[in-house]
Scaffold this active site. Sequence first.
Site, PDB file in Angstrom:
ATOM      1  N   CYS A 114       0.817  -1.226   0.000  1.00  0.00           N
ATOM      2  CA  CYS A 114       0.000   0.000   0.000  1.00  0.00           C
ATOM      3  C   CYS A 114       0.843   1.265   0.000  1.00  0.00           C
ATOM      4  O   CYS A 114       0.388   2.320  -0.431  1.00  0.00           O
ATOM      5  CB  CYS A 114      -0.936   0.015   1.199  1.00  0.00           C
ATOM      6  SG  CYS A 114      -1.977  -1.436   1.253  1.00  0.00           S
ATOM      7  N   HIS A 262      -3.931   6.898   1.225  1.00  0.00           N
ATOM      8  CA  HIS A 262      -4.105   5.570   0.625  1.00  0.00           C
ATOM      9  C   HIS A 262      -5.505   5.084   0.999  1.00  0.00           C
ATOM     10  O   HIS A 262      -5.924   5.190   2.152  1.00  0.00           O
ATOM     11  CB  HIS A 262      -3.035   4.621   1.156  1.00  0.00           C
ATOM     12  CG  HIS A 262      -3.412   3.187   1.008  1.00  0.00           C
ATOM     13  ND1 HIS A 262      -3.768   2.655  -0.212  1.00  0.00           N
ATOM     14  CD2 HIS A 262      -3.548   2.188   1.922  1.00  0.00           C
ATOM     15  CE1 HIS A 262      -4.093   1.382  -0.033  1.00  0.00           C
ATOM     16  NE2 HIS A 262      -3.965   1.079   1.249  1.00  0.00           N
ATOM     17  N   ASN A 292      -9.930  -1.106  -2.086  1.00  0.00           N
ATOM     18  CA  ASN A 292      -8.527  -0.833  -1.793  1.00  0.00           C
ATOM     19  C   ASN A 292      -7.682  -1.429  -2.924  1.00  0.00           C
ATOM     20  O   ASN A 292      -7.646  -2.647  -3.086  1.00  0.00           O
ATOM     21  CB  ASN A 292      -8.183  -1.471  -0.436  1.00  0.00           C
ATOM     22  CG  ASN A 292      -6.734  -1.293  -0.039  1.00  0.00           C
ATOM     23  OD1 ASN A 292      -5.884  -0.979  -0.854  1.00  0.00           O
ATOM     24  ND2 ASN A 292      -6.450  -1.528   1.239  1.00  0.00           N
TER      25      ASN A 292
END
Length: 335
Positions: A114, A262, A292
């Site tokens: 991430c 993020h 995500n």
Amino acid sequence: MYNSKILGLGYFVPENVVTNDDLSKLMDTNDEWIQERTGIKERRHVIKGEDTTASMGVKAAKIAIERAGIDKDDIDFIVFATLSPDYYFPGPGVLVQRDLGIKTVGAIDIRNQCSGFVYGISLADQYIKSGMYQNVLVIGSELHSSGLDMTTRGRGVSVIFGDGAGAAVLTREEDKTKGILSTHLHSEGQHAEELSLIAPGMGKRWVSDILEDNDPEDTSYFPHMNGQFVFKNAVVRFSEVIVEGLKANQLEATDIDMLIPHQANLRIAQFIQRKFRLEDSQVFNNIMKYGNTTAASIPIALTEAWEQGLVKEGDLVVLAAFGSGFTWGSAIIRW
Ligand code: UT7
């Protein structure tokens, strides 16, 4: 010494929309649980055979290069961040060099999940600052859907992740008050297994074992996440690394024009927003549409924010990420 700045942005997501209701046909989950815990309404999944991590990265990169107003042959270096490479090796950076038909410039792959795009931006920034390269292509791309456990066993992870890619072209900026002002990177490998995919990995299993012992109960081939532990660490590290970046530039949270976190979980972004007392207009979220997308989430969100006119010349833009490793980082940008 120079600064670097983002000259062009692009993103690509597969057309195939997968709603929460679609997932509830595959596993014991429901729209209410997913929206309440994560904010996600839908995500995109590649149709098998149509795209890969590298091909989505190439599509995003083409748009970013075109918008940068440069030729592909002006790219001096390629940085590719992903946790879902097409091949175990070589990494997708070289596939971008091949598929975009760029001359034989260097290509590097970043394995920071991430945080991958923020790490990539930091790397590109250093190369440009030092004068070594003028134009660096940074891509974050992920194909999660081919590797998720789409049964009830995997629901804690599988409902969260989506596919997509984002790209940025960074270039030299002579004005030291503009562009990327600083980047801040961290890791804490102590928690490596708390958000991980153990196999295939040369440490866990030998290929001969995999062939001999193909155990259907072996979940080491699927991502594992200790959700609550990751959540608790995420809110702390996001906050710390944003403060670190602001302090390094003698800035306050009130100076932020746009925070692009993020897209891990809408609840995490909302927590950060409250903590820094930011207005809705100061934080960009699109996890509702895409889930995500790990390394792709920041460049997709940044591109959408820019396309919507929410990132303008002179704005203070903050990128912040946290994820598997654990790794986390921020970038402070004067647009
Ligand atoms: O991007 C990298 C960084 N990642 C993150 O920052 C993610 C951080 N973590 C999270 O976002 C949250 O922990 C999750 C969204 C993953 C999970 O939310 P949670 O509130 O921590 O739920 P939980 O894992 O504690 O599970 C609560 C319950 C459990 O049932 P019991 O034991 O209470 O009966 C789970 O089995 O919810 C169940 N559950 C589900 N139910 C319906 C877990 N996943 C699902 C699901 N649908 N998809």
